[in-house]
Scaffold this motif. Structure first.
Motif, PDB file in Angstrom:
ATOM      1  N   ALA A 235       0.866  -1.176   0.000  1.00 19.68           N
ATOM      2  CA  ALA A 235       0.000   0.000   0.000  1.00 19.68           C
ATOM      3  C   ALA A 235       0.899   1.222   0.000  1.00 19.68           C
ATOM      4  CB  ALA A 235      -0.913   0.011   1.223  1.00 19.68           C
ATOM      5  N   PRO A 236       0.406   2.351  -0.521  1.00 22.00           N
ATOM      6  CA  PRO A 236       1.231   3.556  -0.467  1.00 22.00           C
ATOM      7  C   PRO A 236       1.434   4.011   0.982  1.00 22.00           C
ATOM      8  CG  PRO A 236      -0.936   4.036  -1.464  1.00 22.00           C
ATOM      9  CD  PRO A 236      -0.864   2.562  -1.225  1.00 22.00           C
ATOM     10  N   ALA A 237       2.593   4.618   1.256  1.00 23.30           N
ATOM     11  CA  ALA A 237       2.873   5.108   2.608  1.00 23.30           C
ATOM     12  C   ALA A 237       2.242   6.484   2.806  1.00 23.30           C
ATOM     13  CB  ALA A 237       4.379   5.162   2.848  1.00 23.30           C
ATOM     14  N   THR A 238       0.915   6.517   2.623  1.00 18.30           N
ATOM     15  CA  THR A 238       0.147   7.735   2.910  1.00 18.30           C
ATOM     16  C   THR A 238      -0.372   7.598   4.335  1.00 18.30           C
ATOM     17  OG1 THR A 238      -1.773   6.567   2.073  1.00 18.30           O
ATOM     18  CG2 THR A 238      -0.595   7.968   0.515  1.00 18.30           C
ATOM     19  N   THR A 239      -1.063   8.613   4.839  1.00 16.41           N
ATOM     20  CA  THR A 239      -1.586   8.461   6.208  1.00 16.41           C
ATOM     21  C   THR A 239      -2.611   7.330   6.261  1.00 16.41           C
ATOM     22  OG1 THR A 239      -3.128  10.288   5.789  1.00 16.41           O
ATOM     23  CG2 THR A 239      -1.144  10.793   7.070  1.00 16.41           C
ATOM     24  N   SER A 240      -3.249   7.039   5.134  1.00 13.36           N
ATOM     25  CA  SER A 240      -4.209   5.938   5.129  1.00 13.36           C
ATOM     26  C   SER A 240      -3.487   4.588   5.166  1.00 13.36           C
ATOM     27  CB  SER A 240      -5.103   6.047   3.881  1.00 13.36           C
ATOM     28  OG  SER A 240      -5.933   4.926   3.784  1.00 13.36           O
ATOM     29  N   GLY A 241      -2.519   4.397   4.268  1.00 15.24           N
ATOM     30  CA  GLY A 241      -1.753   3.154   4.263  1.00 15.24           C
ATOM     31  C   GLY A 241      -1.036   2.914   5.582  1.00 15.24           C
TER      32      GLY A 241
ATOM     33  N   ILE B   6       9.374   1.732   1.668  1.00 14.64           N
ATOM     34  CA  ILE B   6      10.503   1.328   0.827  1.00 14.64           C
ATOM     35  C   ILE B   6      10.703   2.348  -0.298  1.00 14.64           C
ATOM     36  CG2 ILE B   6      10.211  -1.129   1.350  1.00 14.64           C
ATOM     37  CD1 ILE B   6       9.184  -1.403  -1.618  1.00 14.64           C
ATOM     38  N   ILE B   7      11.974   2.533  -0.673  1.00 16.95           N
ATOM     39  CA  ILE B   7      12.287   3.446  -1.780  1.00 16.95           C
ATOM     40  C   ILE B   7      12.914   2.697  -2.954  1.00 16.95           C
ATOM     41  CG2 ILE B   7      12.515   5.543  -0.402  1.00 16.95           C
ATOM     42  CD1 ILE B   7      15.592   5.040  -0.515  1.00 16.95           C
TER      43      ILE B   7
ATOM     44  N   VAL C 259       4.886   1.782   0.573  1.00 16.03           N
ATOM     45  CA  VAL C 259       5.760   2.271  -0.489  1.00 16.03           C
ATOM     46  C   VAL C 259       5.838   3.794  -0.451  1.00 16.03           C
ATOM     47  CG1 VAL C 259       6.022   2.409  -3.009  1.00 16.03           C
ATOM     48  CG2 VAL C 259       5.187   0.288  -1.949  1.00 16.03           C
ATOM     49  N   ARG C 260       7.048   4.316  -0.389  1.00 14.79           N
ATOM     50  CA  ARG C 260       7.213   5.766  -0.491  1.00 14.79           C
ATOM     51  C   ARG C 260       7.057   6.128  -1.959  1.00 14.79           C
ATOM     52  NH1 ARG C 260      11.786   9.311   2.487  1.00 14.79           N
ATOM     53  NH2 ARG C 260      10.577   8.602   4.275  1.00 14.79           N
TER      54      ARG C 260
ATOM     55  N   ILE D  98       6.412  13.637   2.210  1.00 14.95           N
ATOM     56  CA  ILE D  98       7.668  13.501   1.484  1.00 14.95           C
ATOM     57  C   ILE D  98       7.408  13.973   0.059  1.00 14.95           C
ATOM     58  CG2 ILE D  98       9.484  11.896   0.765  1.00 14.95           C
ATOM     59  CD1 ILE D  98       9.159  11.941   3.803  1.00 14.95           C
ATOM     60  N   VAL D  99       8.187  14.915  -0.411  1.00 15.30           N
ATOM     61  CA  VAL D  99       8.001  15.412  -1.767  1.00 15.30           C
ATOM     62  C   VAL D  99       9.316  15.321  -2.536  1.00 15.30           C
ATOM     63  CG1 VAL D  99       6.181  16.995  -0.989  1.00 15.30           C
ATOM     64  CG2 VAL D  99       8.518  17.843  -1.218  1.00 15.30           C
TER      65      VAL D  99
END
Ligand SMILES: Cc1cc2nc3c(=O)[nH]c(=O)nc-3n(C[C@H](O)[C@H](O)[C@H](O)COP(=O)(O)OP(=O)(O)OC[C@H]3O[C@@H](n4cnc5c(N)ncnc54)[C@H](O)[C@@H]3O)c2cc1C
Ligand SMILES: Nc1ncnc2c1ncn2[C@@H]1O[C@H](COP(=O)(O)O)[C@@H](O)[C@H]1O
Lengths: 249, 309
Positions: B89-95, B114-115, B147-148, B248-249
């Motif tokens: 899952a994406p490393a968003t606040t939801s994931g 992970i990057i 995932v970042r 992270i941007v």
């Protein structure tokens, strides 16, 4: 209501750590250690709940080597009532910590467990959520406001799009975000008093928890270095560089 | 290998972060299924079916998943995930909210943010605010991973034609309920996917002064971010915080205005392609990562910049 707070000993946030030359790990020789900042916020929230008469007792727990008793004492100086040290020299992954905390929660019958959202060394952001799942509890992660109302907990959460509010059945797990509160400083008399507060030591074995992990660290390395840039003299030169050299606008 | 990617969405549209996560799944290699859990989310499932490289879309359409509460998502994803070698899952606040629950329920580790993918069981992830990159290897039967998104270039949103299949999951656990939401409304691009980001720090002095940055941003089609100090002081809302514990941007251009460059801030933006810093203190650490540094008072430099754009 009994509140349990999990605290972790980490490298101080001002320290810029480096990998060891052989890449086997992070060089932590002689670096300043501290209470994880998010755990400080967790302790503060619990102490405020006690000051409001909502919490009856605040118990802090930390898992790790002997030295993490320092951080338990810090939490006691900030106002927690007693400490529990789960002593182990093993390298602890979040799942193992969550299992240890679950055992302590069962024993203590805590109604609310507060953790930091993230430890600033491993940057995992996992332990609270794992504990909640193992204990079958609701979770309010990344909290910026926590209100106890009867048998429920209203938690405002910092999410990517803004703020979200959820209502949780107690017992529940909360993880703190930066805006939840501003932690106090421990006063000297409170630091002295903290030395006399009870601190129990238990082992993972006594809690019936296997702390082994299937995750191994292969190596560590420094991140890609950025090449040093230049200083521009004026806004005009900056715009010119961005247009004609970097070609990003 | 079979990989399950949990889609990020708001029941109406599939979020871009999903495309970066599918890219990470591709790097692992194997059959990729996407799980869309929500309520009234048929449009999202359709969009997911078009994503390049996806072979199957599983839809769990149920009121219990409407707001993706972690308690319900955790059990659903653990249940569905049992049949896969990897769950991403994406490393968003939801994931970040539900994935550790998934891992705990499956009794496996979670590998956060992970990057890079070294192999099907070995991954790179930043630790210590990005000052160290760790390579970790997992011997767990199921790898649960966030995932970042900046680590992986998004796959194409179009081109695929996956089969869509309904799945049923556990009912509402009744542990938590959704009360409400205050979402930031903005016509500007999303911070984490914008090509240009203009960020302000404590040097901005107050929220009104951020207007200057909004004007510059609008001329550049940029998103606006902030340092923790600017958020803590109440200049701008929390969702604008860039850094170790914020967003992270990694845009093509990042312009830091009145930001000193603490390691926690750098952690969120130092992978940007080009970095510009505007700061009146020539010794500010932000200049050590800036490609173009301008030592100036921002209250003169920013309006001048806006005029020139
Ligand atoms: C646990 C933890 C997590 C954190 N997470 C984050 C995070 O995710 N993101 C983050 O950003 N920070 C984070 N921080 C905070 C971080 O350590 C710094 O405190 C913060 O980034 C500082 O913000 P700032 O640069 O805006 O403010 P300051 O450090 O106060 O810098 C302000 C800058 O503005 C400049 N300035 C002032 N006036 C002007 C002017 N008129 N013209 C030009 N320049 C001017 C000054 O020279 C100075 O360099 C975290 C800290 C902790 C402990
Ligand atoms: N060894 C530990 N002992 C006690 N609490 C911990 C420990 N490790 C993590 N925690 C708690 O879990 C939170 C999140 O940590 P992490 O999941 O590692 O990012 C921390 O802020 C602590 O509250």
């Amino acid at each position: 209501m009994k509140v349990l707070v999990a605290v972790k000993r980490v490298v101080d946030y001002n320290v810029k750590v480096r990998p060891k030359a052989d890449g086997s790990g992070v060089d932590l020789a002689n670096v300043k250690m501290a209470l994880n900042p998010f755990c400080e916020i967790a302790v503060e929230e619990a102490v405020r709940l006690k000051e409001k008469g909502v919490a009856t007792e605040v118990v802090v727990v930390s898992a790790g080597g002997k030295a993490c008793q320092e951080q338990i004492r810090t939490a006691l100086a900030l106002g927690a009532d007693r400490g529990i040290h789960v002593e182990t020299e093993a390298e602890l992954q979040p799942l193992a910590v969550a299992k240890l905390l679950k055992a302590v929660v069962d024993k203590e019958q805590a109604q609310l467990v507060i953790l930091g959202k993230q430890s600033i060394d491993g940057d995992n952001n996992q332990t609270g959520q794992m504990l909640a799942a193992l204990a079958g509890m609701a979770q309010g992660t990344f909290a910026s406001e926590v209100v106890v109302d009867g048998g429920n907990l209203k938690v405002t959460r910092e999410i990517d799009g803004g703020l979200q509010t959820v209502s949780l059945k107690l017992p529940a797990v909360v993880t703190t975000d930066l805006r939840l509160n501003e932690p106090r400083y421990a006063s000297l008399p409170n630091i002295m008093k903290a030395k006399k507060k009870p601190l129990d030591v238990v082992t993972p074995d006594a809690l019936g928890v296997n702390v082994e992990s299937k995750l191994t660290l292969v190596k560590v390395e420094p991140p890609a270095e950025r090449k040093a840039g230049i200083k521009v003299e004026s806004v005009e030169q900056l715009v010119d560089k961005l247009k004609n050299e970097a070609k990003v606008i | 290998m079979a990989i399950l990617v949990v889609a990020e969405h708001d029941n109406k549209a599939l979020k871009g972060a999903t495309l970066n996560t599918v890219a990470a799944a591709k790097a692992i290699g194997g059959d990729i299924a996407v799980l869309v859990a929500g309520a009234g989310c048929a449009a999202v499932a359709e969009a997911a079916a078009k994503v390049a490289g996806v072979s199957k879309v599983l839809v769990a359409d149920n009121a219990a998943y409407a707001n993706q509460l972690a308690e319900n998502m955790g059990t659903l994803v653990a249940e569905v995930g049992k049949g896969y070698s990897h769950v991403l899952a994406p490393a968003t606040t939801s994931g970040k909210n539900f994935m550790p629950r998934v891992a705990a329920l499956l009794d496996v580790a979670q590998i956060s943010e992970i990057i890079a993918v070294e192999s099907a069981d070995t991954f790179k992830r930043p630790i210590y605010a990005g000052n160290v990159i760790a390579t970790v290897k997992s011997a767990d039967a199921i790898k649960v991973i966030t995932v970042r998104t900046t680590g992986f270039d998004a796959v194409a949103a179009e081109g695929g034609s996956a089969a869509v299949e309904a799945v049923s999951g556990p009912a509402d656990a009744g542990l938590s309920s959704f009360v409400g939401e205050e979402l930031a409304k903005s016509d500007r691009p999303e911070l984490t996917s914008a090509k240009i980001v203009v960020s302000g720090g404590r040097g901005m002095q107050n929220g009104d002064n951020f207007e200057m940055l909004y004007k510059v941003a609008d001329k550049l089609g940029a998103a606006v971010g902030a340092s923790r100090a600017a958020v803590d002081a109440g200049f701008v809302p929390n969702d604008m915080q860039v850094g170790q514990t914020g967003k992270i941007v990694a845009p093509d251009l990042y312009i830091a205005v009145g930001i000193s460059g603490a390691i926690q801030h750098l952690a969120g933006m130092k992978d940007s392609k080009v970095i510009v810093a505007i700061n009146k203190d020539e010794d500010a650490p932000i200049f050590q990562v800036a490609d173009y540094g301008l030592v100036a008072d921002l209250f003169e430099a920013v309006p001048a910049l806006e005029k020139l754009l």
